[in-house]
Design an enzyme around this catalytic site. Structure first.
Site, PDB file in Angstrom:
ATOM      1  N   CYS A  78       5.283   5.299   9.652  1.00 12.94           N
ATOM      2  CA  CYS A  78       5.749   4.566   8.467  1.00 12.94           C
ATOM      3  C   CYS A  78       7.254   4.713   8.248  1.00 12.94           C
ATOM      4  O   CYS A  78       7.993   3.737   8.364  1.00 12.94           O
ATOM      5  CB  CYS A  78       4.976   5.013   7.249  1.00 12.94           C
ATOM      6  N   GLU A  91       0.853  -1.197   0.000  1.00 15.86           N
ATOM      7  CA  GLU A  91       0.000   0.000   0.000  1.00 15.86           C
ATOM      8  C   GLU A  91       0.887   1.245   0.000  1.00 15.86           C
ATOM      9  O   GLU A  91       1.873   1.295   0.711  1.00 15.86           O
ATOM     10  CB  GLU A  91      -0.879  -0.035   1.260  1.00 15.86           C
ATOM     11  N   LEU A 115      -0.629   4.535   0.114  1.00 17.54           N
ATOM     12  CA  LEU A 115      -1.394   5.741   0.473  1.00 17.54           C
ATOM     13  C   LEU A 115      -0.774   6.448   1.675  1.00 17.54           C
ATOM     14  O   LEU A 115      -0.026   5.860   2.457  1.00 17.54           O
ATOM     15  CB  LEU A 115      -2.862   5.391   0.730  1.00 17.54           C
ATOM     16  N   ARG A 116      -1.083   7.743   1.762  1.00 17.42           N
ATOM     17  CA  ARG A 116      -0.562   8.566   2.871  1.00 17.42           C
ATOM     18  C   ARG A 116      -1.677   8.896   3.846  1.00 17.42           C
ATOM     19  O   ARG A 116      -2.837   9.042   3.432  1.00 17.42           O
ATOM     20  CB  ARG A 116      -0.011   9.896   2.324  1.00 17.42           C
ATOM     21  N   GLU A 117      -1.332   9.051   5.107  1.00 21.55           N
ATOM     22  CA  GLU A 117      -2.310   9.524   6.081  1.00 21.55           C
ATOM     23  C   GLU A 117      -2.736  10.927   5.681  1.00 21.55           C
ATOM     24  O   GLU A 117      -1.918  11.714   5.206  1.00 21.55           O
ATOM     25  CB  GLU A 117      -1.684   9.567   7.474  1.00 21.55           C
ATOM     26  N   ARG A 167       2.137   9.280  16.522  1.00 22.23           N
ATOM     27  CA  ARG A 167       3.161   8.234  16.611  1.00 22.23           C
ATOM     28  C   ARG A 167       4.463   8.710  15.950  1.00 22.23           C
ATOM     29  O   ARG A 167       4.458   9.174  14.825  1.00 22.23           O
ATOM     30  CB  ARG A 167       2.659   6.945  15.958  1.00 22.23           C
ATOM     31  N   GLY A 193       8.571  11.947  10.600  1.00 21.22           N
ATOM     32  CA  GLY A 193       8.068  11.144  11.713  1.00 21.22           C
ATOM     33  C   GLY A 193       6.927  10.288  11.201  1.00 21.22           C
ATOM     34  O   GLY A 193       6.853   9.985  10.011  1.00 21.22           O
ATOM     35  N   LYS A 224       9.784   3.513  11.140  1.00 17.91           N
ATOM     36  CA  LYS A 224       9.770   2.070  11.398  1.00 17.91           C
ATOM     37  C   LYS A 224      10.188   1.277  10.151  1.00 17.91           C
ATOM     38  O   LYS A 224      10.869   0.268  10.255  1.00 17.91           O
ATOM     39  CB  LYS A 224       8.395   1.671  11.933  1.00 17.91           C
ATOM     40  N   GLY A 275      13.089  20.668   7.217  1.00 27.47           N
ATOM     41  CA  GLY A 275      12.337  20.923   8.450  1.00 27.47           C
ATOM     42  C   GLY A 275      12.956  20.224   9.639  1.00 27.47           C
ATOM     43  O   GLY A 275      14.192  20.160   9.763  1.00 27.47           O
TER      44      GLY A 275
HETATM   45  C1  UGA Z   1       4.279   7.550   3.899  1.00 27.20           C
HETATM   46  C2  UGA Z   1       4.412   7.468   2.353  1.00 27.20           C
HETATM   47  O1  UGA Z   1       4.422   8.777   1.790  1.00 27.20           O
HETATM   48  C3  UGA Z   1       3.274   6.641   1.747  1.00 27.20           C
HETATM   49  O2  UGA Z   1       3.470   6.491   0.342  1.00 27.20           O
HETATM   50  C4  UGA Z   1       3.253   5.264   2.421  1.00 27.20           C
HETATM   51  O3  UGA Z   1       2.173   4.472   1.927  1.00 27.20           O
HETATM   52  C5  UGA Z   1       3.093   5.445   3.934  1.00 27.20           C
HETATM   53  O4  UGA Z   1       4.185   6.230   4.437  1.00 27.20           O
HETATM   54  C6  UGA Z   1       3.098   4.069   4.559  1.00 27.20           C
HETATM   55  O5  UGA Z   1       4.110   3.370   4.437  1.00 27.20           O
HETATM   56  O6  UGA Z   1       2.068   3.644   5.085  1.00 27.20           O
HETATM   57  P1  UGA Z   1       2.827   9.065   5.590  1.00 27.20           P
HETATM   58  O7  UGA Z   1       3.687   8.487   6.656  1.00 27.20           O
HETATM   59  O8  UGA Z   1       1.356   9.097   5.767  1.00 27.20           O
HETATM   60  O9  UGA Z   1       3.091   8.286   4.189  1.00 27.20           O
HETATM   61  O10 UGA Z   1       3.277  10.580   5.407  1.00 27.20           O
HETATM   62  P2  UGA Z   1       4.209  11.432   4.429  1.00 27.20           P
HETATM   63  O11 UGA Z   1       3.382  12.436   3.761  1.00 27.20           O
HETATM   64  O12 UGA Z   1       5.046  10.564   3.558  1.00 27.20           O
HETATM   65  O13 UGA Z   1       5.164  12.184   5.477  1.00 27.20           O
HETATM   66  C7  UGA Z   1       6.049  11.462   6.334  1.00 27.20           C
HETATM   67  C8  UGA Z   1       6.902  12.409   7.143  1.00 27.20           C
HETATM   68  O14 UGA Z   1       7.845  13.078   6.309  1.00 27.20           O
HETATM   69  C9  UGA Z   1       6.136  13.524   7.865  1.00 27.20           C
HETATM   70  O15 UGA Z   1       6.636  13.669   9.173  1.00 27.20           O
HETATM   71  C10 UGA Z   1       6.427  14.772   7.060  1.00 27.20           C
HETATM   72  O16 UGA Z   1       6.394  15.952   7.823  1.00 27.20           O
HETATM   73  C11 UGA Z   1       7.840  14.475   6.582  1.00 27.20           C
HETATM   74  N1  UGA Z   1       8.206  15.203   5.336  1.00 27.20           N
HETATM   75  C12 UGA Z   1       7.579  14.918   4.163  1.00 27.20           C
HETATM   76  C13 UGA Z   1       9.211  16.150   5.387  1.00 27.20           C
HETATM   77  O17 UGA Z   1       9.815  16.434   6.444  1.00 27.20           O
HETATM   78  N2  UGA Z   1       9.558  16.806   4.219  1.00 27.20           N
HETATM   79  C14 UGA Z   1       8.956  16.539   3.024  1.00 27.20           C
HETATM   80  O18 UGA Z   1       9.336  17.143   2.005  1.00 27.20           O
HETATM   81  C15 UGA Z   1       7.934  15.567   3.005  1.00 27.20           C
END
Ligand code: UGA
Length: 364
Positions: A190, A81, A83-85, A257, A187, A193, A183
């Site tokens: 996903c 999968e 998708l993003r939260e 988390r 965190g 871990k 930034g």
């Molecule tokens: C992430 C992946 O983007 C999804 O494709 C994947 O399905 C999901 O993990 C998973 O394995 O279930 P998610 O954890 O919901 O999705 O969030 P992201 O939008 O990817 O952001 C993750 C972290 O990276 C956040 O803390 C965000 O603030 C940080 N981030 C993101 C940055 O610091 N800089 C960026 O440019 C982008």
């Protein structure tokens, strides 16, 4: 029992939390595979949807073989999968790609038929490849973030601006602007871990994934970079009241988390700060975290900044981008903002009379 009896396709979508040593805990996957084996009475396609290390599909297959009733046939597939939260439904309905890892034509045809209505690109691989695609994709995105954070630290020292640098890099189609936002590091449940699990499985397979270890280290150091900026503006942290705007690991979710905010606030409290915090969605969850029990949770952003020595932005919620900054300035004890997400324009902040410290750009 009812689901396993009636369905043709069974998705395993249980949690795979990290163990103490970073390895993925696959006991829930095994338990559900045993359950499926026990109740299957006819052919089933068992699809691994949970994020799992490579070779989990093989273990699911072995578990089913060892426990299924005699003569009952099955296939195992991997369908990670992506998708993003915060944008889960949109991402599910309009994915960049769908990956299916299979080892039989029957399994492949079943999943192609299932996903055809979405009209997305479908990539068919073997099971091990599909499993690695998931870990490698999350790890690559995390690598982009640590890379840009490392460059941000150089920008600060060199008098360059990380936003301009990311923009200039991002126009190259081979690089892309996405996930180049500097930034306080990534965190959530996903990236941290999955990186740990990928490092661990690589080790187990005999490869020392040094690059990913550096990605993890740079990410952890980014928290300290922010604390250093707070120290620069308030001098001694002990006894100072600090307003924290944003607690969730990213906007549009209440998920706490592995949120960078937890670690940062715990360290500030450890040094004797008084924390007033506000988040549009995650305060209920934040209240339940033992390390945040002394935080004063506020009704709104203005309530949080009132009388504080400085305001610290930890999540880039739209609500914070649209704040009445003149009002914020009046309410703060000193006009100081430490922005861990680069949501404001430094020039405008200077004009408004703020001392504005952000990531990878000159402070005012
Ligand atoms: C992430 C992946 O983007 C999804 O494709 C994947 O399905 C999901 O993990 C998973 O394995 O279930 P998610 O954890 O919901 O999705 O969030 P992201 O939008 O990817 O952001 C993750 C972290 O990276 C956040 O803390 C965000 O603030 C940080 N981030 C993101 C940055 O610091 N800089 C960026 O440019 C982008």
């Amino acid at each position: 029992k009812e689901a396993a009896g009636k369905s043709e396709i069974i998705f395993i979508a249980v949690g795979t939390p990290p163990k103490e040593n970073g390895e993925a805990d696959l006991t829930h996957v095994e338990a559900v595979a045993m359950g499926i084996a026990r109740y299957m009475t006819s052919y089933h396609l068992v699809v691994e949807k949970s994020t799992t290390p490579v070779e989990t599909g093989m273990w699911i297959k072995r578990t089913l073989e060892a426990n299924a009733r005699k003569g009952v046939k099955f296939d195992v597939a991997s369908n990670p999968e992506f998708l993003r939260e915060g944008s889960a439904i949109e991402d599910f309905m309009h994915p960049d790609r769908i990956v299916i890892g299979v080892e039989s034509k029957r399994a492949k045809d079943t999943l192609l038929e299932l996903y055809r209505p979405l009209g997305a690109e479908i990539i068919v691989t073997n099971i091990n490849s599909a499993e690695i695609i998931k870990h490698a994709s999350n790890s690559f995105l995390a690598t982009k973030i640590s890379f840009i954070n490392a460059v941000a630290n150089i920008c600060e020292k060199a008098g360059a601006d990380i936003e301009e640098v990311a923009r200039g890099m991002g126009f190259d189609k081979r690089i892309g602007r996405a996930f180049l936002n500097a930034g306080i590091g990534f965190g959530g449940f996903c990236f941290p871990k999955d990186i740990e699990a990928f490092i661990h499985i690589s080790d187990k397979l005999g490869y020392d994934f040094e690059l990913l270890k550096a990605v993890k280290r740079i990410n952890e150091e980014q928290r300290a970079v922010l604390i250093g900026k707070i120290e620069k503006v308030v001098w001694n942290i002990k006894g100072k009241t600090i307003a924290v705007l944003g607690l969730a690991f990213k906007p549009n979710t209440d998920d706490m988390r592995f949120a960078p905010a937890v670690e940062i606030i715990e360290r500030l409290i450890g040094e004797g700060a008084v924390i007033k915090a506000y988040d549009p969605q995650s305060m209920e969850r934040a209240r339940a975290i033992p390390g945040l029990k002394n935080v004063k949770f506020c009704r709104g952003p203005y309530d949080a900044v009132k009388g504080a020595e400085c305001a610290v932005i930890l999540t880039e919620w739209n609500e914070f981008k649209e704040l009445d900054l003149k009002k914020v300035k009046k309410l703060l004890k000193q006009p100081v903002i430490v922005d861990g997400r680069n949501i404001y324009d430094p020039k405008k902040m200077k004009e408004l009379g703020f001392r504005y410290h952000c990531i990878g750009r000159a402070s005012s």
